[in-house]
Write a protein that holds these residues in place. Structure first.
Motif, PDB file in Angstrom:
ATOM      1  N   GLY A   1       0.597  -1.019  -0.435  1.00 27.02           N
ATOM      2  CA  GLY A   1       0.472   0.406   0.146  1.00 27.02           C
ATOM      3  C   GLY A   1       0.703   1.396   0.194  1.00 27.02           C
ATOM      4  N   LYS A   2       0.150   2.394   0.357  1.00 24.36           N
ATOM      5  CA  LYS A   2       0.827   3.547  -0.397  1.00 24.36           C
ATOM      6  C   LYS A   2       1.062   3.885   1.183  1.00 24.36           C
ATOM      7  CE  LYS A   2      -0.173   4.262  -5.236  1.00 24.36           C
ATOM      8  NZ  LYS A   2      -0.733   5.788  -6.308  1.00 24.36           N
ATOM      9  N   VAL A   3       1.931   4.885   1.601  1.00 16.16           N
ATOM     10  CA  VAL A   3       2.382   5.759   2.491  1.00 16.16           C
ATOM     11  C   VAL A   3       1.940   6.849   2.180  1.00 16.16           C
ATOM     12  CG1 VAL A   3       3.608   5.998   4.814  1.00 16.16           C
ATOM     13  CG2 VAL A   3       3.691   3.569   4.200  1.00 16.16           C
ATOM     14  N   PRO A   4       1.551   8.156   2.966  1.00 19.70           N
ATOM     15  CA  PRO A   4       1.057   9.450   2.374  1.00 19.70           C
ATOM     16  C   PRO A   4       2.340  10.120   2.439  1.00 19.70           C
ATOM     17  CG  PRO A   4      -0.231   8.478   4.075  1.00 19.70           C
ATOM     18  CD  PRO A   4       0.797   7.478   3.759  1.00 19.70           C
ATOM     19  N   ARG A   5       3.232  10.357   1.931  1.00 16.08           N
ATOM     20  CA  ARG A   5       4.133  11.445   1.880  1.00 16.08           C
ATOM     21  C   ARG A   5       4.321  12.035   2.882  1.00 16.08           C
ATOM     22  NH1 ARG A   5       8.601   9.862  -0.978  1.00 16.08           N
ATOM     23  NH2 ARG A   5       9.076  11.632  -0.213  1.00 16.08           N
ATOM     24  N   ASP A   6       3.142  13.496   3.183  1.00 17.67           N
ATOM     25  CA  ASP A   6       2.909  14.781   4.528  1.00 17.67           C
ATOM     26  C   ASP A   6       2.075  14.138   4.972  1.00 17.67           C
ATOM     27  OD1 ASP A   6       5.143  15.982   3.751  1.00 17.67           O
ATOM     28  OD2 ASP A   6       4.333  16.337   1.801  1.00 17.67           O
ATOM     29  N   ALA A   7       2.335  13.180   6.218  1.00 19.03           N
ATOM     30  CA  ALA A   7       0.935  12.832   7.207  1.00 19.03           C
ATOM     31  C   ALA A   7       0.981  13.967   8.959  1.00 19.03           C
ATOM     32  CB  ALA A   7       1.357  11.245   8.086  1.00 19.03           C
ATOM     33  N   VAL A   8       1.586  14.608   8.184  1.00 23.77           N
ATOM     34  CA  VAL A   8       1.231  15.969   8.968  1.00 23.77           C
ATOM     35  C   VAL A   8       2.204  17.107   8.468  1.00 23.77           C
ATOM     36  CG1 VAL A   8       2.879  16.987  11.047  1.00 23.77           C
ATOM     37  CG2 VAL A   8       2.296  14.696  11.394  1.00 23.77           C
ATOM     38  N   HIS A   9       1.968  18.112   8.540  1.00 25.93           N
ATOM     39  CA  HIS A   9       2.107  20.105   7.539  1.00 25.93           C
ATOM     40  C   HIS A   9       1.953  20.630   8.126  1.00 25.93           C
ATOM     41  CE1 HIS A   9       3.468  21.634   4.243  1.00 25.93           C
ATOM     42  NE2 HIS A   9       2.041  22.754   4.442  1.00 25.93           N
ATOM     43  N   HIS A  10       3.325  21.525   9.244  1.00 25.51           N
ATOM     44  CA  HIS A  10       3.507  22.282  10.110  1.00 25.51           C
ATOM     45  C   HIS A  10       4.790  23.113   9.404  1.00 25.51           C
ATOM     46  CE1 HIS A  10       0.068  21.017  12.279  1.00 25.51           C
ATOM     47  NE2 HIS A  10       0.906  18.978  13.154  1.00 25.51           N
ATOM     48  N   PRO A  11       5.128  23.924   8.809  1.00 24.51           N
ATOM     49  CA  PRO A  11       6.115  24.159   8.269  1.00 24.51           C
ATOM     50  C   PRO A  11       6.509  25.272   8.967  1.00 24.51           C
ATOM     51  CG  PRO A  11       4.093  24.738   7.073  1.00 24.51           C
ATOM     52  CD  PRO A  11       3.443  23.604   7.956  1.00 24.51           C
ATOM     53  N   LEU A  12       5.509  26.386   9.287  1.00 18.40           N
ATOM     54  CA  LEU A  12       6.224  27.543  10.495  1.00 18.40           C
ATOM     55  C   LEU A  12       6.884  26.556  12.107  1.00 18.40           C
ATOM     56  CD1 LEU A  12       6.615  30.163  10.843  1.00 18.40           C
ATOM     57  CD2 LEU A  12       4.371  29.816  11.940  1.00 18.40           C
ATOM     58  N   PHE A  13       5.910  25.701  12.433  1.00 23.02           N
ATOM     59  CA  PHE A  13       6.381  25.137  12.978  1.00 23.02           C
ATOM     60  C   PHE A  13       7.898  23.940  13.114  1.00 23.02           C
ATOM     61  CE2 PHE A  13       7.156  21.410  15.907  1.00 23.02           C
ATOM     62  CZ  PHE A  13       6.735  21.874  16.922  1.00 23.02           C
ATOM     63  N   ALA A  14       8.012  24.030  12.109  1.00 26.40           N
ATOM     64  CA  ALA A  14       9.017  22.959  11.756  1.00 26.40           C
ATOM     65  C   ALA A  14      10.503  23.857  11.593  1.00 26.40           C
ATOM     66  CB  ALA A  14       8.598  22.444  10.810  1.00 26.40           C
ATOM     67  N   ARG A  15      10.015  25.022  10.865  1.00 25.35           N
ATOM     68  CA  ARG A  15      11.578  26.157  11.025  1.00 25.35           C
ATOM     69  C   ARG A  15      11.826  26.547  12.514  1.00 25.35           C
ATOM     70  NH1 ARG A  15       8.042  28.378   7.155  1.00 25.35           N
ATOM     71  NH2 ARG A  15       8.839  28.490   5.335  1.00 25.35           N
ATOM     72  N   CYS A  16      11.028  26.757  13.178  1.00 33.02           N
ATOM     73  CA  CYS A  16      11.015  27.566  14.755  1.00 33.02           C
ATOM     74  C   CYS A  16      11.581  25.830  15.964  1.00 33.02           C
ATOM     75  CB  CYS A  16       9.974  27.197  15.818  1.00 33.02           C
ATOM     76  SG  CYS A  16       9.261  29.186  15.160  1.00 33.02           S
ATOM     77  N   TYR A  17      10.941  25.246  15.461  1.00 37.10           N
ATOM     78  CA  TYR A  17      11.548  23.805  16.235  1.00 37.10           C
ATOM     79  C   TYR A  17      13.348  23.325  15.657  1.00 37.10           C
ATOM     80  CZ  TYR A  17      12.436  18.881  17.387  1.00 37.10           C
ATOM     81  OH  TYR A  17      12.997  17.924  18.319  1.00 37.10           O
TER      82      TYR A  17
ATOM     83  N   ILE B   1      11.711   7.372  10.766  1.00 42.06           N
ATOM     84  CA  ILE B   1      10.054   7.507  10.172  1.00 42.06           C
ATOM     85  C   ILE B   1       9.377   9.187  10.531  1.00 42.06           C
ATOM     86  CG2 ILE B   1       7.993   7.371  10.629  1.00 42.06           C
ATOM     87  CD1 ILE B   1       9.674   5.214   9.589  1.00 42.06           C
ATOM     88  N   GLU B   2      10.008  10.595   9.802  1.00 47.11           N
ATOM     89  CA  GLU B   2       9.398  11.482  10.163  1.00 47.11           C
ATOM     90  C   GLU B   2       8.505  11.859   8.966  1.00 47.11           C
ATOM     91  OE1 GLU B   2       8.620  14.987  11.011  1.00 47.11           O
ATOM     92  OE2 GLU B   2       9.832  13.939  12.325  1.00 47.11           O
ATOM     93  N   PRO B   3       7.375  12.632   9.701  1.00 46.06           N
ATOM     94  CA  PRO B   3       5.890  13.017   8.982  1.00 46.06           C
ATOM     95  C   PRO B   3       6.101  14.388   8.349  1.00 46.06           C
ATOM     96  CG  PRO B   3       5.452  12.951  10.845  1.00 46.06           C
ATOM     97  CD  PRO B   3       6.730  12.637  10.804  1.00 46.06           C
ATOM     98  N   GLU B   4       7.111  14.379   8.693  1.00 42.10           N
ATOM     99  CA  GLU B   4       6.937  16.663   8.545  1.00 42.10           C
ATOM    100  C   GLU B   4       7.928  16.978   7.410  1.00 42.10           C
ATOM    101  OE1 GLU B   4       6.550  20.104   7.889  1.00 42.10           O
ATOM    102  OE2 GLU B   4       8.097  19.812   8.682  1.00 42.10           O
ATOM    103  N   ARG B   5       7.680  17.396   5.699  1.00 43.37           N
ATOM    104  CA  ARG B   5       8.621  17.436   5.330  1.00 43.37           C
ATOM    105  C   ARG B   5      10.129  17.801   5.076  1.00 43.37           C
ATOM    106  NH1 ARG B   5       6.068  19.844  -0.574  1.00 43.37           N
ATOM    107  NH2 ARG B   5       4.800  18.124  -0.075  1.00 43.37           N
ATOM    108  N   ARG B   6       9.547  19.600   6.033  1.00 43.63           N
ATOM    109  CA  ARG B   6      10.599  20.031   5.870  1.00 43.63           C
ATOM    110  C   ARG B   6      11.354  19.452   7.084  1.00 43.63           C
ATOM    111  NH1 ARG B   6      12.459  25.862   5.571  1.00 43.63           N
ATOM    112  NH2 ARG B   6      14.056  26.178   6.961  1.00 43.63           N
TER     113      ARG B   6
END
Length: 224
Positions: free
Chosen positions: A6-22, A74-79
């Motif tokens: 089966g296919k796995v979603p490439r972006d199960a989580v999308h928090h680009p602003l938080f990702a930059r800050c984190y 495993i990491e869901p957030e693209r950035r």
């Protein structure tokens, strides 16, 4: 790496602003808050095949010992995943960074000797389901290393934590919750708890709703 069908979603989580800050804050915390030492304690002595859930920007990778044969991160957030790939290239052990969500890990059952969860159970959407997946992918007797923050302090702090979870905190912090109880969640999911210790982060300075952490070990039972 063996993937499930089966296919796995490439972006199960999308928090680009938080990702930059984190990404910025986590790098600063390595020395200022002593997170580098915590990561060393978290990962010391691991061996074999390891799965890391919610690898973030890959700051754990530099701390895996040479006895580890492979890390599947495993990491869901693209950035954050892109940053983790860069960190994997600098790691001294083989690290494969993979998109996916904790609630549906894109790997075969019983394929790992150990698992690492580090500041991730606070933000997964479904903690019991995520821990059920963790049990599925660990071999019987497999080890879990965890470093998580959660509920702590007295009555006033508990009230503050629950109030934050019900209002603004998950919205501004990438789905993070500050009043979850990771040790209880692991026990409820059927893991056998090993030694663990409570840690305040930062060790010196103001005590915040996110300060109450726990560092420890658990196992998937050898049977079941």
């Amino acid at each position: 790496m063996p993937l499930r069908s089966g296919k796995v979603p490439r972006d199960a989580v999308h928090h680009p602003l938080f990702a930059r800050c984190y990404a910025r804050a986590s790098v600063a915390a390595e020395t200022r808050m002593g997170m580098g030492r915590i990561r060393g304690r978290l990962l010391g002595g691991l061996s074999g095949r390891v799965i890391e859930i919610g690898a973030g920007n890959g700051l754990n990778f530099a701390h895996y010992p040479g006895t580890v044969a492979e890390v599947v991160a495993i990491e869901p957030e693209r950035r954050l995943r892109h940053l983790a790939v860069e960190a994997a290239l600098r790691a001294e052990v083989p690290v494969d960074v993979v998109p996916g969500a904790a609630e549906a890990l894109p790997v075969k059952s019983e394929g790992f000797d150990a698992a690492v969860v580090s500041l991730v159970l606070c933000s997964v959407r479904d903690v019991p389901r995520a821990l059920g997946e963790l049990r599925r992918v660990l071999r019987p007797g497999g080890e879990v290393r965890f470093f998580e923050h959660g509920r702590g302090g007295g009555r006033a702090m508990g009230f503050t934590q629950h109030a934050l979870d019900r209002t603004v905190w998950p919205l501004v912090s990438g789905g993070c919750h500050v009043a979850r109880e990771p040790v209880r969640a692991l026990r409820d999911a059927g893991f056998e708890l090993g030694p663990y210790r409570r840690v305040l982060m930062p060790e010196q300075g103001p005590t915040l709703p996110t300060s109450y952490c726990v560092l420890g070990t658990a196992w998937r039972p050898a049977e079941g």
